[in-house]
Design a protein around this motif. Sequence first.
Motif, PDB file in Angstrom:
ATOM      1  N   PRO A 155      34.345  34.485  43.180  1.00 40.37           N
ATOM      2  CA  PRO A 155      34.750  35.658  42.393  1.00 40.37           C
ATOM      3  C   PRO A 155      33.549  36.307  41.716  1.00 40.37           C
ATOM      4  CG  PRO A 155      36.251  33.827  42.012  1.00 40.37           C
ATOM      5  CD  PRO A 155      35.106  33.276  42.807  1.00 40.37           C
ATOM      6  N   ALA A 156      33.495  37.621  41.775  1.00 41.03           N
ATOM      7  CA  ALA A 156      32.426  38.364  41.099  1.00 41.03           C
ATOM      8  C   ALA A 156      32.653  38.334  39.594  1.00 41.03           C
ATOM      9  CB  ALA A 156      32.384  39.800  41.606  1.00 41.03           C
ATOM     10  N   THR A 157      31.586  38.471  38.850  1.00 38.52           N
ATOM     11  CA  THR A 157      31.705  38.546  37.398  1.00 38.52           C
ATOM     12  C   THR A 157      32.078  39.961  36.984  1.00 38.52           C
ATOM     13  OG1 THR A 157      29.394  39.156  37.041  1.00 38.52           O
ATOM     14  CG2 THR A 157      29.905  36.798  37.193  1.00 38.52           C
ATOM     15  N   THR A 158      32.539  40.098  35.761  1.00 47.95           N
ATOM     16  CA  THR A 158      32.903  41.421  35.243  1.00 47.95           C
ATOM     17  C   THR A 158      31.710  42.373  35.278  1.00 47.95           C
ATOM     18  OG1 THR A 158      34.601  40.460  33.817  1.00 47.95           O
ATOM     19  CG2 THR A 158      33.790  42.654  33.241  1.00 47.95           C
ATOM     20  N   ILE A 159      30.530  41.891  34.941  1.00 45.19           N
ATOM     21  CA  ILE A 159      29.339  42.751  34.949  1.00 45.19           C
ATOM     22  C   ILE A 159      28.983  43.173  36.371  1.00 45.19           C
ATOM     23  CG2 ILE A 159      26.848  42.727  34.555  1.00 45.19           C
ATOM     24  CD1 ILE A 159      27.324  41.427  31.933  1.00 45.19           C
ATOM     25  N   GLU A 160      29.128  42.262  37.321  1.00 44.77           N
ATOM     26  CA  GLU A 160      28.854  42.612  38.714  1.00 44.77           C
ATOM     27  C   GLU A 160      29.839  43.670  39.221  1.00 44.77           C
ATOM     28  OE1 GLU A 160      26.937  38.403  40.319  1.00 44.77           O
ATOM     29  OE2 GLU A 160      29.116  38.670  40.261  1.00 44.77           O
ATOM     30  N   ILE A 161      31.092  43.551  38.815  1.00 47.97           N
ATOM     31  CA  ILE A 161      32.092  44.554  39.203  1.00 47.97           C
ATOM     32  C   ILE A 161      31.748  45.904  38.584  1.00 47.97           C
ATOM     33  CG2 ILE A 161      34.523  45.206  39.058  1.00 47.97           C
ATOM     34  CD1 ILE A 161      35.160  42.161  38.967  1.00 47.97           C
ATOM     35  N   GLU A 162      31.416  45.900  37.309  1.00 50.00           N
ATOM     36  CA  GLU A 162      31.065  47.157  36.627  1.00 50.00           C
ATOM     37  C   GLU A 162      29.845  47.798  37.274  1.00 50.00           C
ATOM     38  OE1 GLU A 162      30.518  46.304  32.502  1.00 50.00           O
ATOM     39  OE2 GLU A 162      32.633  45.803  32.158  1.00 50.00           O
ATOM     40  N   THR A 163      28.844  46.983  37.632  1.00 51.32           N
ATOM     41  CA  THR A 163      27.622  47.511  38.260  1.00 51.32           C
ATOM     42  C   THR A 163      27.931  48.134  39.612  1.00 51.32           C
ATOM     43  OG1 THR A 163      26.290  45.829  37.146  1.00 51.32           O
ATOM     44  CG2 THR A 163      25.301  46.934  39.045  1.00 51.32           C
ATOM     45  N   LEU A 189      40.732  45.572  38.983  1.00 53.09           N
ATOM     46  CA  LEU A 189      39.469  45.068  39.527  1.00 53.09           C
ATOM     47  C   LEU A 189      38.959  43.961  38.605  1.00 53.09           C
ATOM     48  CD1 LEU A 189      37.564  48.184  40.900  1.00 53.09           C
ATOM     49  CD2 LEU A 189      39.084  46.594  42.055  1.00 53.09           C
ATOM     50  N   VAL A 190      39.563  42.820  38.773  1.00 50.25           N
ATOM     51  CA  VAL A 190      39.221  41.618  38.016  1.00 50.25           C
ATOM     52  C   VAL A 190      38.704  40.583  39.006  1.00 50.25           C
ATOM     53  CG1 VAL A 190      40.834  42.101  36.137  1.00 50.25           C
ATOM     54  CG2 VAL A 190      41.630  40.883  38.168  1.00 50.25           C
ATOM     55  N   PRO A 191      38.057  39.511  38.522  1.00 52.43           N
ATOM     56  CA  PRO A 191      37.411  38.568  39.452  1.00 52.43           C
ATOM     57  C   PRO A 191      38.275  38.037  40.582  1.00 52.43           C
ATOM     58  CG  PRO A 191      36.609  38.172  37.240  1.00 52.43           C
ATOM     59  CD  PRO A 191      37.675  39.236  37.121  1.00 52.43           C
ATOM     60  N   ARG A 192      39.567  37.882  40.385  1.00 46.31           N
ATOM     61  CA  ARG A 192      40.386  37.353  41.484  1.00 46.31           C
ATOM     62  C   ARG A 192      40.505  38.335  42.652  1.00 46.31           C
ATOM     63  NH1 ARG A 192      44.298  38.852  37.653  1.00 46.31           N
ATOM     64  NH2 ARG A 192      45.723  40.493  38.379  1.00 46.31           N
ATOM     65  N   ASN A 193      40.206  39.621  42.411  1.00 51.01           N
ATOM     66  CA  ASN A 193      40.323  40.646  43.449  1.00 51.01           C
ATOM     67  C   ASN A 193      38.979  41.159  43.961  1.00 51.01           C
ATOM     68  OD1 ASN A 193      43.156  40.644  43.385  1.00 51.01           O
ATOM     69  ND2 ASN A 193      43.207  42.117  41.700  1.00 51.01           N
ATOM     70  N   VAL A 194      37.896  40.614  43.450  1.00 47.46           N
ATOM     71  CA  VAL A 194      36.548  41.064  43.827  1.00 47.46           C
ATOM     72  C   VAL A 194      35.698  39.830  44.108  1.00 47.46           C
ATOM     73  CG1 VAL A 194      34.564  42.471  43.192  1.00 47.46           C
ATOM     74  CG2 VAL A 194      36.833  43.044  42.280  1.00 47.46           C
ATOM     75  N   LEU A 195      35.015  39.827  45.252  1.00 46.20           N
ATOM     76  CA  LEU A 195      34.215  38.675  45.660  1.00 46.20           C
ATOM     77  C   LEU A 195      32.736  39.027  45.739  1.00 46.20           C
ATOM     78  CD1 LEU A 195      36.422  37.244  48.566  1.00 46.20           C
ATOM     79  CD2 LEU A 195      36.387  36.528  46.163  1.00 46.20           C
ATOM     80  N   ARG A 196      31.911  37.998  45.540  1.00 46.89           N
ATOM     81  CA  ARG A 196      30.465  38.118  45.758  1.00 46.89           C
ATOM     82  C   ARG A 196      30.065  37.072  46.785  1.00 46.89           C
ATOM     83  NH1 ARG A 196      28.678  36.007  41.427  1.00 46.89           N
ATOM     84  NH2 ARG A 196      27.724  34.139  42.332  1.00 46.89           N
ATOM     85  N   ASP A 197      29.379  37.504  47.854  1.00 49.11           N
ATOM     86  CA  ASP A 197      29.003  36.546  48.887  1.00 49.11           C
ATOM     87  C   ASP A 197      27.655  35.905  48.564  1.00 49.11           C
ATOM     88  OD1 ASP A 197      26.996  38.336  49.603  1.00 49.11           O
ATOM     89  OD2 ASP A 197      27.904  38.896  51.521  1.00 49.11           O
ATOM     90  N   LYS A 198      27.180  35.057  49.475  1.00 48.78           N
ATOM     91  CA  LYS A 198      25.961  34.290  49.217  1.00 48.78           C
ATOM     92  C   LYS A 198      24.721  35.172  49.144  1.00 48.78           C
ATOM     93  CE  LYS A 198      25.417  33.226  54.150  1.00 48.78           C
ATOM     94  NZ  LYS A 198      25.357  32.135  55.160  1.00 48.78           N
ATOM     95  N   ASP A 199      24.807  36.407  49.699  1.00 52.23           N
ATOM     96  CA  ASP A 199      23.687  37.344  49.616  1.00 52.23           C
ATOM     97  C   ASP A 199      23.731  38.203  48.359  1.00 52.23           C
ATOM     98  OD1 ASP A 199      22.642  36.535  52.121  1.00 52.23           O
ATOM     99  OD2 ASP A 199      24.115  37.803  53.139  1.00 52.23           O
ATOM    100  N   GLY A 200      24.781  38.028  47.543  1.00 48.69           N
ATOM    101  CA  GLY A 200      24.909  38.803  46.322  1.00 48.69           C
ATOM    102  C   GLY A 200      25.650  40.110  46.484  1.00 48.69           C
ATOM    103  N   ASP A 201      26.168  40.376  47.687  1.00 46.87           N
ATOM    104  CA  ASP A 201      26.919  41.610  47.911  1.00 46.87           C
ATOM    105  C   ASP A 201      28.332  41.475  47.349  1.00 46.87           C
ATOM    106  OD1 ASP A 201      24.817  42.884  49.274  1.00 46.87           O
ATOM    107  OD2 ASP A 201      25.349  41.843  51.129  1.00 46.87           O
TER     108      ASP A 201
END
Length: 212
Positions: A155-163, A189-201
């Motif tokens: 799951p992406a962090t809130t800051i990563e989603i905002e960015t 758009l909260v962490p359960r609905n947004v992912l970050r992969d191993k490359d940071g995307d």
Amino acid sequence: MNDDIFESVSQRGSGEETAENRRINEIADELRRRCQLYEAQLRDSQGDVNHLDIEQRVAEQYAKENSIWIPMCDVFDLGVPGPSGNENDTYVSNDIIYKVNNLLNTGSILRLLDRIMWHNNLFYDTAYTLHGFTGFDGRTVMPVLQQRLVKDAVPATTIEIETYMAAIGFTKQDDEGRYANAEYEVWDLVPRNVLRDKDGDVFIIDAEIAKK
């Protein structure tokens, strides 16, 4: 990502995804046309009509005519059952995740198809394909959606989603997980609905979307 800042984020979809949106739009237009005819016939004979019931009957007929009907007993053939949420039961097969949508959030097949096309316009890296429809004959009908599986993700962090959302031109709103631009409003758009992969995307895998 570089120093936690996205170097380049594009909202333009590929030709394949644009073609899928055209296909979904054509299906939605045909379902809408049939619903209007069905409603007119029912009003002449019964008076009150339930729009969701009509959508389901029309979608079932259309799916069977066009060989995209999946009997409920065959749903487990889609893949290995994955995590289920408020709206979707999921099934994973290799690089694909299938989502059987119960319409709980939209209450309408046509509204869901609109939302899917908007998602594809905004987040083409996680674009949906309409795989078909499933359900019980003459009863509940549910769309089956197909999406690329984001592997090795957390799951992406809130800051990563905002960015990420800022990078594609959205402004954060007062409510948590809600963003808007001149044309769309996107929320949940909260962490359960947004992912970050191993490359940071960052990948938006699910969102509530409304067009202004």
